[in-house]
Design a protein around this motif. Structure first.
Motif, short mmCIF file in Angstrom:
data_model
loop_
_atom_site.label_atom_id
_atom_site.label_comp_id
_atom_site.label_asym_id
_atom_site.label_seq_id
_atom_site.Cartn_x
_atom_site.Cartn_y
_atom_site.Cartn_z
N SER A 25 28.82 40.26 32.88
CA SER A 25 27.37 40.12 32.75
C SER A 25 26.86 40.54 31.37
O SER A 25 25.81 40.06 30.93
N SER A 26 27.59 41.37 30.65
CA SER A 26 27.19 41.77 29.30
C SER A 26 27.53 40.71 28.27
O SER A 26 27.15 40.83 27.11
N GLY A 27 28.27 39.66 28.69
CA GLY A 27 28.72 38.63 27.77
C GLY A 27 30.13 38.87 27.28
O GLY A 27 30.74 38.00 26.66
N THR A 28 30.67 40.05 27.55
CA THR A 28 32.04 40.38 27.16
C THR A 28 33.03 39.51 27.91
O THR A 28 32.86 39.27 29.11
N VAL A 29 34.05 39.04 27.21
CA VAL A 29 35.13 38.27 27.83
C VAL A 29 36.37 39.16 27.84
O VAL A 29 36.74 39.72 26.81
N VAL A 30 36.97 39.30 29.02
CA VAL A 30 38.17 40.13 29.16
C VAL A 30 39.28 39.30 29.79
O VAL A 30 39.03 38.37 30.55
N GLY A 31 40.51 39.64 29.44
CA GLY A 31 41.66 38.99 30.04
C GLY A 31 41.83 39.45 31.48
O GLY A 31 41.25 40.47 31.91
N TYR A 32 42.63 38.73 32.22
CA TYR A 32 42.84 39.01 33.64
C TYR A 32 43.37 40.42 33.88
O TYR A 32 42.86 41.14 34.73
N LYS A 33 44.38 40.84 33.11
CA LYS A 33 44.96 42.18 33.29
C LYS A 33 43.94 43.27 32.95
O LYS A 33 43.88 44.30 33.61
N GLU A 34 43.15 43.05 31.90
CA GLU A 34 42.12 44.02 31.54
C GLU A 34 41.07 44.12 32.64
O GLU A 34 40.61 45.21 32.98
N ALA A 35 40.70 42.98 33.22
CA ALA A 35 39.73 42.99 34.33
C ALA A 35 40.30 43.75 35.53
O ALA A 35 39.56 44.47 36.21
N GLN A 36 41.61 43.60 35.79
CA GLN A 36 42.23 44.35 36.87
C GLN A 36 42.10 45.85 36.62
O GLN A 36 41.74 46.61 37.52
N ALA A 37 42.40 46.28 35.40
CA ALA A 37 42.32 47.70 35.06
C ALA A 37 40.88 48.20 35.20
O ALA A 37 40.65 49.30 35.73
N MET A 38 39.93 47.41 34.75
CA MET A 38 38.52 47.80 34.87
C MET A 38 38.10 47.90 36.33
O MET A 38 37.37 48.82 36.70
N ALA A 39 38.57 46.97 37.15
CA ALA A 39 38.24 47.00 38.58
C ALA A 39 38.81 48.25 39.23
O ALA A 39 38.14 48.90 40.05
N LYS A 40 40.03 48.61 38.88
CA LYS A 40 40.66 49.81 39.43
C LYS A 40 39.88 51.06 39.06
O LYS A 40 39.85 52.03 39.81
N GLN A 41 39.25 51.04 37.88
CA GLN A 41 38.48 52.19 37.41
C GLN A 41 37.03 52.14 37.88
O GLN A 41 36.23 52.98 37.50
N GLY A 42 36.70 51.13 38.70
CA GLY A 42 35.34 51.02 39.23
C GLY A 42 34.31 50.57 38.21
O GLY A 42 33.13 50.85 38.36
N GLN A 43 34.75 49.85 37.18
CA GLN A 43 33.84 49.42 36.12
C GLN A 43 33.24 48.03 36.35
O GLN A 43 32.35 47.62 35.62
N ILE A 44 33.77 47.30 37.32
CA ILE A 44 33.24 45.96 37.63
C ILE A 44 32.83 45.96 39.10
O ILE A 44 33.62 46.31 39.98
N ALA A 45 31.61 45.54 39.36
CA ALA A 45 31.08 45.50 40.73
C ALA A 45 31.65 44.32 41.51
O ALA A 45 31.94 43.26 40.94
N ASN A 46 31.80 44.51 42.80
CA ASN A 46 32.11 43.44 43.75
C ASN A 46 33.49 42.80 43.60
O ASN A 46 33.68 41.67 44.02
N VAL A 47 34.43 43.49 42.97
CA VAL A 47 35.81 42.99 42.89
C VAL A 47 36.77 44.12 43.23
O VAL A 47 36.42 45.30 43.14
N ASN A 48 37.98 43.75 43.62
CA ASN A 48 39.00 44.74 43.90
C ASN A 48 40.37 44.17 43.56
O ASN A 48 40.51 42.97 43.35
N VAL A 49 41.34 45.04 43.50
CA VAL A 49 42.71 44.65 43.19
C VAL A 49 43.55 44.89 44.43
O VAL A 49 43.42 45.92 45.09
N PHE A 50 44.38 43.92 44.77
CA PHE A 50 45.27 44.06 45.93
C PHE A 50 46.66 43.57 45.55
O PHE A 50 46.83 42.83 44.59
N ARG A 51 47.66 44.01 46.31
CA ARG A 51 49.03 43.57 46.09
C ARG A 51 49.31 42.42 47.04
O ARG A 51 49.20 42.55 48.25
#
Length: 77
Positions: A25-51
């Motif tokens: 939403s800020s306009g920032t573009v992140v790679g898939y792995k970076e988005a996973q790390a951000m989701a794990k840290q609670g930095q992205i709303a409404n997404v989660n990481v699963f195995r």
């Protein structure tokens, strides 16, 4: 939901249809792995990481019954 958290607003897919980048939403573009790390840290709303069954970690939107906001259904950029 915390209004200070990023939201995924669009995705970029490779030739196989796999999501490789996400636009936040800020306009920032992140790679898939970076988005996973951000989701794990609670930095992205409404997404989660699963195995998955394949043993790899995958990013997905939280289940809410709305197909339009699933990551695969978001607009491309």
């Amino acid at each position: 939901m915390d209004s200070n958290l990023e939201q995924v607003v669009a995705v970029r897919k490779n030739g196989d249809g796999d999501i490789v980048e996400l636009q936040l939403s800020s306009g920032t573009v992140v790679g898939y792995k970076e988005a996973q790390a951000m989701a794990k840290q609670g930095q992205i709303a409404n997404v989660n990481v699963f195995r998955g069954r394949d043993g790899d970690e995958h990013l997905r939107s939280n289940a809410d019954g709305i197909k339009e906001n699933n990551l695969d259904n978001l607009p491309s950029f």
